[in-house]
Enzyme design. Structure first.
Site, PDB file in Angstrom:
ATOM      1  CG  ASN A   1      41.254  36.845  -9.481  1.00 30.81           C
ATOM      2  OD1 ASN A   1      41.820  36.592 -10.422  1.00 30.81           O
ATOM      3  ND2 ASN A   1      41.547  35.956  -8.575  1.00 30.81           N
TER       4      ASN A   1
ATOM      5  CE  LYS B   1      39.076  32.405  -9.086  1.00 28.57           C
ATOM      6  NZ  LYS B   1      38.460  31.376  -8.165  1.00 28.57           N
TER       7      LYS B   1
ATOM      8  CG  HIS C   1      43.327  33.643  -5.467  1.00 23.59           C
ATOM      9  ND1 HIS C   1      42.754  32.236  -4.935  1.00 23.59           N
ATOM     10  CD2 HIS C   1      42.517  34.777  -5.433  1.00 23.59           C
ATOM     11  CE1 HIS C   1      41.908  32.420  -5.401  1.00 23.59           C
ATOM     12  NE2 HIS C   1      41.480  33.579  -6.020  1.00 23.59           N
TER      13      HIS C   1
ATOM     14  CD  GLU D   1      41.569  30.177  -7.897  1.00 20.33           C
ATOM     15  OE1 GLU D   1      42.093  30.999  -8.470  1.00 20.33           O
ATOM     16  OE2 GLU D   1      40.590  29.942  -7.220  1.00 20.33           O
TER      17      GLU D   1
ATOM     18  CD  GLU E   1      39.485  35.367  -2.651  1.00 19.63           C
ATOM     19  OE1 GLU E   1      38.603  35.879  -2.909  1.00 19.63           O
ATOM     20  OE2 GLU E   1      40.615  35.018  -3.192  1.00 19.63           O
TER      21      GLU E   1
ATOM     22  N   GLY F   1      34.168  29.536  -5.377  1.00 16.99           N
ATOM     23  CA  GLY F   1      34.215  28.532  -6.375  1.00 16.99           C
ATOM     24  C   GLY F   1      32.885  27.614  -6.058  1.00 16.99           C
TER      25      GLY F   1
ATOM     26  CB  SER G   1      29.887  31.809  -2.878  1.00 12.46           C
ATOM     27  OG  SER G   1      31.253  30.563  -3.906  1.00 12.46           O
TER      28      SER G   1
ATOM     29  N   GLY H   1      34.897  36.412  -7.736  1.00  9.26           N
ATOM     30  CA  GLY H   1      35.758  35.327  -8.694  1.00  9.26           C
ATOM     31  C   GLY H   1      34.323  35.386 -10.739  1.00  9.26           C
ATOM     32  N   GLY H   2      33.342  34.349 -10.235  1.00 11.77           N
ATOM     33  CA  GLY H   2      32.940  33.651 -10.898  1.00 11.77           C
ATOM     34  C   GLY H   2      31.844  35.235 -11.790  1.00 11.77           C
TER      35      GLY H   2
HETATM   36  P1  13P Z   1      34.086  33.003  -6.618  1.00 11.10           P
HETATM   37  O1  13P Z   1      34.003  34.590  -6.669  1.00 11.10           O
HETATM   38  O2  13P Z   1      34.056  32.075  -8.029  1.00 11.10           O
HETATM   39  O3  13P Z   1      34.014  32.184  -5.326  1.00 11.10           O
HETATM   40  O4  13P Z   1      35.762  32.903  -6.528  1.00 11.10           O
HETATM   41  C1  13P Z   1      36.561  34.054  -5.605  1.00 11.10           C
HETATM   42  C2  13P Z   1      37.940  34.473  -5.547  1.00 11.10           C
HETATM   43  O5  13P Z   1      38.730  33.386  -5.806  1.00 11.10           O
HETATM   44  C3  13P Z   1      37.946  35.514  -5.759  1.00 11.10           C
HETATM   45  O6  13P Z   1      39.463  35.786  -5.780  1.00 11.10           O
END
Ligand code: 13P
Length: 251
Positions: free
Chosen positions: A9, A11, A95, A97, A167, A173, A213, A234-235
């Site tokens: 993702n 983002k 998600h 967020e 998640e 994050g 993470s 994510g990251g």
């Molecule tokens: P991180 O891997 O940066 O923690 O993000 C997870 C995420 O929100 C994937 O959708």
């Protein structure tokens, strides 16, 4: 059994040029992978450019969101049909967020999910609890509400295309991954909910991804757990080498 999926993702990151560069690096790293699904979710504006780059590779495309209508007076929105038209095979829905920043509710997410399936896209339904909810022993109640709300009015057959991503919000994050035991426990709970809502057959086949993470150094442990069928990253999905190592997890 369940085919693993590793999804990135991206983002709200990367220009079109940067997205194309990252996609090309991933194609170079991952061209030979055949036993697991690989998905990347760039920003909307980069979808068609990235689609061209990954066309002949094992990597597939996802949207990060959609609106539950096909066309019409919905300024600023993108429909599942248009995501399919841009080369997507998947879409991330609900998600945390979006739930937290944009106030998305379970019933709105459910409308999107139903519309997504009509457009021949596979939804990745995200669920997860906050740290406060976990500490207040509300995790099961929250997950149960999100699963029941998100999967309302779905048939067993439609469930074949649905992917769930657990998640925990406190792990996104933050560098704080859930332990393999915490993740496995939540995944087993979710699979049992799917069993109660649908059937043992659907529960055995539904793929449940872990997100929060996920990194090259913790993916192998997570993927070794019985009910963890993949990762939503994510990251680490923004770095070609890290994401490629995550895709190549070893059990
Ligand atoms: P991180 O891997 O940066 O923690 O993000 C997870 C995420 O929100 C994937 O959708």
């Amino acid at each position: 059994m369940r085919r693993p999926i590793i999804a990135g993702n991206w983002k709200l990151n990367l220009t079109i040029t940067e997205s194309k560069q990252l996609a090309q690096q991933l194609v170079n790293h991952l061209a030979d992978v055949a036993d697991r699904d690989i998905v990347i979710a760039p920003v909307f504006t980069a979808l068609t450019s990235v689609a061209e780059i990954i066309e002949k590779s094992p990597i597939q495309l996802a949207g990060q969101n959609c609106y539950p209508q096909t066309t019409g007076a919905f300024t600023g929105e993108v429909s599942p049909k248009l995501l399919r038209d841009s080369g997507c095979h998947y879409v991330i829905l609900g998600h945390s967020e979006r739930r937290q920043l944009l106030g998305e509710t379970d019933s709105f997410i459910n409308q999107k999910l139903l519309k997504t399936l009509e457009a021949d896209l596979k939804p990745i339904l995200c669920i997860g609890e906050t740290l406060q909810e976990r500490e207040d022993q509300q995790m099961q109640e929250i997950l149960s509400r999100q699963i029941k709300g998100g999967l309302t009015n779905l048939t067993e057959e439609q469930m074949g295309d649905v992917i769930i991503a657990y998640e925990p919000i406190w792990a996104i994050g933050t560098g704080k991954t859930a332990t393999t035991e915490q993740a496995q426990q939540a995944h087993a709970f979710i699979r049992n909910l799917v069993l109660e809502l649908f059937s043992p057959g659907v529960a055995a086949e539904t793929r449940i991804l872990y997100g929060g993470s996920v990194k090259p150094d913790n993916v192998d442990g997570l993927m070794g757990e019985e009910d963890i069928d993949g990762a939503l990253v994510g990251g680490a999905s923004l770095k070609a080498e890290d994401f490629s190592r995550i895709v190549r997890f070893k059990k």
